[in-house]
Design a protein around this motif. Sequence first.
Motif, PDB file in Angstrom:
ATOM      1  N   ALA A 146      43.144  38.026  54.832  1.00 53.28           N
ATOM      2  CA  ALA A 146      43.323  36.563  54.819  1.00 53.28           C
ATOM      3  C   ALA A 146      43.343  35.960  53.338  1.00 53.28           C
ATOM      4  O   ALA A 146      44.486  35.416  52.948  1.00 53.28           O
ATOM      5  CB  ALA A 146      42.518  35.700  55.541  1.00 53.28           C
ATOM      6  N   ALA A 147      42.705  36.449  52.342  1.00 50.52           N
ATOM      7  CA  ALA A 147      42.382  35.844  51.016  1.00 50.52           C
ATOM      8  C   ALA A 147      43.760  36.858  50.468  1.00 50.52           C
ATOM      9  O   ALA A 147      44.340  36.078  49.548  1.00 50.52           O
ATOM     10  CB  ALA A 147      41.418  36.375  50.655  1.00 50.52           C
ATOM     11  N   ASP A 173      44.181  32.589  54.165  1.00 52.98           N
ATOM     12  CA  ASP A 173      42.985  31.688  53.884  1.00 52.98           C
ATOM     13  C   ASP A 173      43.380  30.439  53.585  1.00 52.98           C
ATOM     14  O   ASP A 173      43.972  30.093  52.361  1.00 52.98           O
ATOM     15  CB  ASP A 173      42.277  32.336  52.845  1.00 52.98           C
ATOM     16  CG  ASP A 173      40.833  31.630  52.508  1.00 52.98           C
ATOM     17  OD1 ASP A 173      40.826  30.484  52.292  1.00 52.98           O
ATOM     18  OD2 ASP A 173      39.873  32.263  52.413  1.00 52.98           O
TER      19      ASP A 173
END
Length: 344
Positions: A229-230, A146
């Motif tokens: 993604a985070a 992210d």
Amino acid sequence: IAQQCVALRGQLRAAGYESEILALRVERRVAGQAQIFDASHIKREDGLLYHHSIGSDVTAFAARHPGPKCLIYHNVTPAEFFAPYRPGFAWMLETGRAQLPRLASCFPVSVGDSAFNAEELRTCGFHSPGVLPIIIDPAKWNFAPDAALMDQLQDGQTNLLFVGRIAPNKRQDQLVEAFARYRKLDPRARLILAGDGQDFDPYFQRVREQVARHDLRRQVHVTGQLDDAALLAYYRTAHLYWSFSEHEGFGAPLVEAMWFDVPVLAFGGTAVSETLGDAGALFDAEHDLERIAELAFALAHDTTNGRRAGALAAQAARRLRFLPANVADALQQIIIRMETTAHR
């Protein structure tokens, strides 16, 4: 458990077997990876890998299955951790644990995902349980993190990370207490609790109350449920992985942190010391929080004449133990045992 199921399915398919994942409920985030359990789709001669933790309606079916089968034990958290907060859930845990001795005669082949878990199977009457470690494949992280979160986290502050749901056995309450002491050494630090907490959960409320009591609302970040993604962004920007968890059957995030060259500092109970081996830094109940905070600071900032570098070198060697290729032999031995016992 879900990640291990997907990894084992990949191993089995690569070896030429047909393999599917069946579950009573499938969460949206893994909807494409599993099918809803339907007993009519399983033939008598099919091989069955039954993953046991808290137990479910599938347990009785797996116990009765006449074909080759293996119970894979992922551990049941002791009920006493949850009893003061969620007595109903504590009862479910106690029930799941109580099932184990009754299942021993139903599964001629069994494994734990650690020697710690295998020993629990042995004490419950399972015959010669083996060990099938959790597969930790760094290739799963081959995508972009992210980007916005990466920018936020690279602001000059020290990022201390723990990954796991908010739960009494994970001891986030102790981690917050230790972090309050750590901040005296490193005022520009944040603690990231990368995991989900439920507003109705009294333990989650306790953790939030501790954060408020130490006036750490801006420094302690509880992320809630994360997408990959985070989570990747949190791993890539962490200066230290810090765990006070008192009960782990394996501890996959410990190994994941190793793959991002994040030094690991953890309470060394249950399976944690086994998973880490001679890598990482361990503490026990005899260490006070001030000393643990000092060690955390030393590892995060490498103030101990290369201790961080030494820790990372040991972790780089240890993490190889859980690669798919290094677990494949153990899985093949399980298949052989299943075939052998099915023909007796």
